[in-house]
Design an enzyme around this catalytic site. Structure first.
Site, mmCIF file in Angstrom:
data_model
loop_
_atom_site.group_PDB
_atom_site.id
_atom_site.type_symbol
_atom_site.label_atom_id
_atom_site.label_comp_id
_atom_site.label_asym_id
_atom_site.label_seq_id
_atom_site.Cartn_x
_atom_site.Cartn_y
_atom_site.Cartn_z
ATOM 1 N N GLY A 109 70.408 131.997 -31.359
ATOM 2 C CA GLY A 109 71.010 131.030 -30.836
ATOM 3 C C GLY A 109 70.981 131.227 -29.412
ATOM 4 O O GLY A 109 71.273 130.018 -28.520
ATOM 5 N N GLU A 112 67.990 129.174 -28.496
ATOM 6 C CA GLU A 112 68.209 127.723 -28.980
ATOM 7 C C GLU A 112 69.310 127.287 -27.921
ATOM 8 O O GLU A 112 68.975 125.818 -27.463
ATOM 9 C CB GLU A 112 68.752 127.921 -30.574
ATOM 10 C CG GLU A 112 67.657 128.094 -31.470
ATOM 11 C CD GLU A 112 68.549 128.297 -32.810
ATOM 12 O OE1 GLU A 112 69.416 129.123 -32.808
ATOM 13 O OE2 GLU A 112 67.981 128.171 -33.741
ATOM 14 N N GLU A 132 65.899 135.685 -36.539
ATOM 15 C CA GLU A 132 66.868 135.332 -37.399
ATOM 16 C C GLU A 132 66.237 135.843 -38.813
ATOM 17 O O GLU A 132 67.128 136.256 -39.698
ATOM 18 C CB GLU A 132 67.321 133.760 -37.603
ATOM 19 C CG GLU A 132 68.095 133.362 -36.250
ATOM 20 C CD GLU A 132 67.564 132.926 -35.183
ATOM 21 O OE1 GLU A 132 66.394 133.248 -35.169
ATOM 22 O OE2 GLU A 132 67.997 132.182 -34.310
HETATM 23 N N1 CAA Z 1 76.039 139.568 -32.225
HETATM 24 C C1 CAA Z 1 76.752 140.534 -32.244
HETATM 25 N N2 CAA Z 1 76.790 141.644 -31.745
HETATM 26 C C2 CAA Z 1 75.561 141.867 -31.006
HETATM 27 C C3 CAA Z 1 74.653 140.907 -31.128
HETATM 28 C C4 CAA Z 1 74.793 139.647 -31.885
HETATM 29 N N3 CAA Z 1 73.766 138.893 -32.041
HETATM 30 N N4 CAA Z 1 73.681 141.317 -30.345
HETATM 31 C C5 CAA Z 1 73.994 142.460 -29.761
HETATM 32 N N5 CAA Z 1 75.236 142.818 -30.378
HETATM 33 C C6 CAA Z 1 76.009 143.949 -29.886
HETATM 34 C C7 CAA Z 1 75.750 145.144 -30.467
HETATM 35 O O1 CAA Z 1 75.995 145.304 -31.926
HETATM 36 C C8 CAA Z 1 76.158 146.308 -29.545
HETATM 37 O O2 CAA Z 1 77.604 146.520 -29.862
HETATM 38 P P1 CAA Z 1 77.910 147.853 -29.762
HETATM 39 O O3 CAA Z 1 77.794 148.579 -28.579
HETATM 40 O O4 CAA Z 1 79.317 148.003 -30.247
HETATM 41 O O5 CAA Z 1 77.128 148.644 -30.902
HETATM 42 C C9 CAA Z 1 76.253 145.590 -28.420
HETATM 43 O O6 CAA Z 1 75.960 144.388 -28.351
HETATM 44 C C10 CAA Z 1 74.699 146.165 -27.522
HETATM 45 O O7 CAA Z 1 73.727 145.915 -28.439
HETATM 46 P P2 CAA Z 1 72.480 147.022 -28.522
HETATM 47 O O8 CAA Z 1 73.164 148.443 -28.762
HETATM 48 O O9 CAA Z 1 71.947 146.567 -29.668
HETATM 49 O O10 CAA Z 1 71.624 146.731 -27.276
HETATM 50 P P3 CAA Z 1 70.239 147.050 -27.288
HETATM 51 O O11 CAA Z 1 69.700 146.968 -25.803
HETATM 52 O O12 CAA Z 1 69.821 148.507 -27.974
HETATM 53 O O13 CAA Z 1 69.246 146.099 -28.135
HETATM 54 C C11 CAA Z 1 68.893 143.583 -28.689
HETATM 55 C C12 CAA Z 1 69.585 144.540 -27.541
HETATM 56 C C13 CAA Z 1 67.451 143.869 -29.249
HETATM 57 C C14 CAA Z 1 69.240 142.231 -28.352
HETATM 58 C C15 CAA Z 1 69.802 143.838 -29.960
HETATM 59 O O14 CAA Z 1 71.204 143.972 -29.842
HETATM 60 C C16 CAA Z 1 69.687 142.753 -31.057
HETATM 61 O O15 CAA Z 1 68.542 142.692 -31.712
HETATM 62 N N6 CAA Z 1 70.518 142.175 -31.198
HETATM 63 C C17 CAA Z 1 70.627 140.875 -32.274
HETATM 64 C C18 CAA Z 1 69.614 139.821 -31.835
HETATM 65 C C19 CAA Z 1 69.791 138.832 -33.136
HETATM 66 O O16 CAA Z 1 69.424 139.007 -34.073
HETATM 67 N N7 CAA Z 1 69.736 137.484 -32.829
HETATM 68 C C20 CAA Z 1 69.954 136.347 -33.732
HETATM 69 C C21 CAA Z 1 71.319 136.389 -34.145
HETATM 70 S S1 CAA Z 1 71.258 135.210 -35.778
HETATM 71 C C22 CAA Z 1 71.403 133.730 -34.811
HETATM 72 O O17 CAA Z 1 71.376 133.233 -33.643
HETATM 73 C C23 CAA Z 1 71.486 132.417 -35.950
HETATM 74 C C24 CAA Z 1 71.229 131.177 -35.329
HETATM 75 O O18 CAA Z 1 70.281 130.501 -35.146
HETATM 76 C C25 CAA Z 1 72.488 130.335 -34.894
#
Ligand code: CAA
Length: 258
Positions: A109, A112, A132
């Site tokens: 998102g 996006e 995703e």
């Molecule tokens: N939602 C909720 N929490 C999130 C998040 C998300 N999208 N992305 C990161 N966080 C949180 C983590 O859970 C973490 O929380 P804690 O400290 O409590 O554990 C904190 O943010 C820091 O993140 P990381 O420890 O994972 O940080 P990193 O530097 O190791 O990694 C990252 C960074 C690669 C961005 C990794 O956080 C990641 O892969 N995040 C998810 C990305 C993702 O999948 N986004 C798509 C979401 S679905 C969507 O967006 C649907 C749509 O089209 C509308």
């Protein structure tokens, strides 16, 4: 207005909105999206503001929709509340230019949301992606529609099928990003560009935005006709007379935004 997930400030004719949920890398939840809709509308209605800049932190523009808020949703909850995308239409309705300044992660998102903006300027550490698929969903806020328009089908399919991240350099080469800056210079440079735009006639910026948006929605002949009529309408403005007179008289233009 004080927000819990955003910081806003005014710099002359530029309105700056910073996404501010640092603990979760600016993950997008309903509160953030509602506040964003409110902040955008407030700048849209404020006559002195002519350009809006949307940014995040050095580490993340936004790491996507909030996965914790989303995991247990039922179909009916997602459908009835329009989770995340419910304020997308607000962003679409903003007629002033909205510039995204993206540093760090712009994923899901977040990518996006950046693509909903009119232009993306990025830091050299920016990373774009639609991961995703790894979560068992597809991009749900325009990724499958806007990404192919921005970077072409091959890269869009590659990104959405693999969930891999696009580097800032690759994103610029692919046409997703307009200009790249060293991370420390991203916001100052974007604000400088925004100030440059804001000095131009607001109604002309709005007409450019309306017309370019139609390039994606109308057949070419209709789009060209739309553009031509807007061009002709400019001759009814003070700023057209002033801009052209200033050029011919070799002096800076004094625009009144009317
Ligand atoms: N939602 C909720 N929490 C999130 C998040 C998300 N999208 N992305 C990161 N966080 C949180 C983590 O859970 C973490 O929380 P804690 O400290 O409590 O554990 C904190 O943010 C820091 O993140 P990381 O420890 O994972 O940080 P990193 O530097 O190791 O990694 C990252 C960074 C690669 C961005 C990794 O956080 C990641 O892969 N995040 C998810 C990305 C993702 O999948 N986004 C798509 C979401 S679905 C969507 O967006 C649907 C749509 O089209 C509308």
């Amino acid at each position: 207005m004080t927000y819990t997930t955003l910081l806003t400030e005014e710099q002359g004719a530029v309105g700056l909105i910073r996404l501010n949920r640092p603990a979760v890398l600016n993950a997008l939840n309903d509160t953030l999206m509602d506040e964003l809709g409110h902040a955008l509308t407030a700048f849209e209605q404020q006559a002195e503001i002519r350009v809006i800049v949307l940014t995040g932190s050095d580490k993340a523009f936004a790491a996507g929709a909030d996965i914790a808020a989303m995991r247990d949703l039922s179909f009916m909850q997602a459908y009835q509340t329009d989770f995340i995308t419910r304020n997308w239409e607000t962003l679409k309705r903003i007629r002033k230019p909205v510039l995204a300044a993206v540093a760090g992660f712009a994923l899901g998102g977040g990518c996006e949301l950046a693509m909903m903006c009119d232009v993306i300027y990025a830091a050299d550490n920016a990373k774009f992606g639609q991961p995703e698929v790894k979560l068992g969903v597809l991009p749900g806020a325009g990724g499958t529609q806007r990404l192919p328009r921005a970077v072409g089908k091959a890269k869009a399919m590659d990104l959405c099928f693999t969930g891999r991240m696009l580097t800032a350099q690759e994103a610029e080469q692919a046409g997703l990003v307009a200009r790249l800056f060293p991370a420390a210079e991203l916001l100052p440079e974007t604000l400088k560009i925004a100030q440059q735009m804001a000095a131009y006639p607001l109604q002309t910026l709005m007409m450019i935005k309306e017309s370019i948006q139609r390039a994606y929605e109308l057949p070419l002949q209709e789009g060209l006709l739309y553009e031509r009529r807007l061009f002709q309408a400019c001759f009814a403005t003070h700023d057209q007379k002033e801009g052209m007179s200033a050029f011919l008289e070799k002096r800076p233009a004094q625009f009144k935004h009317e």
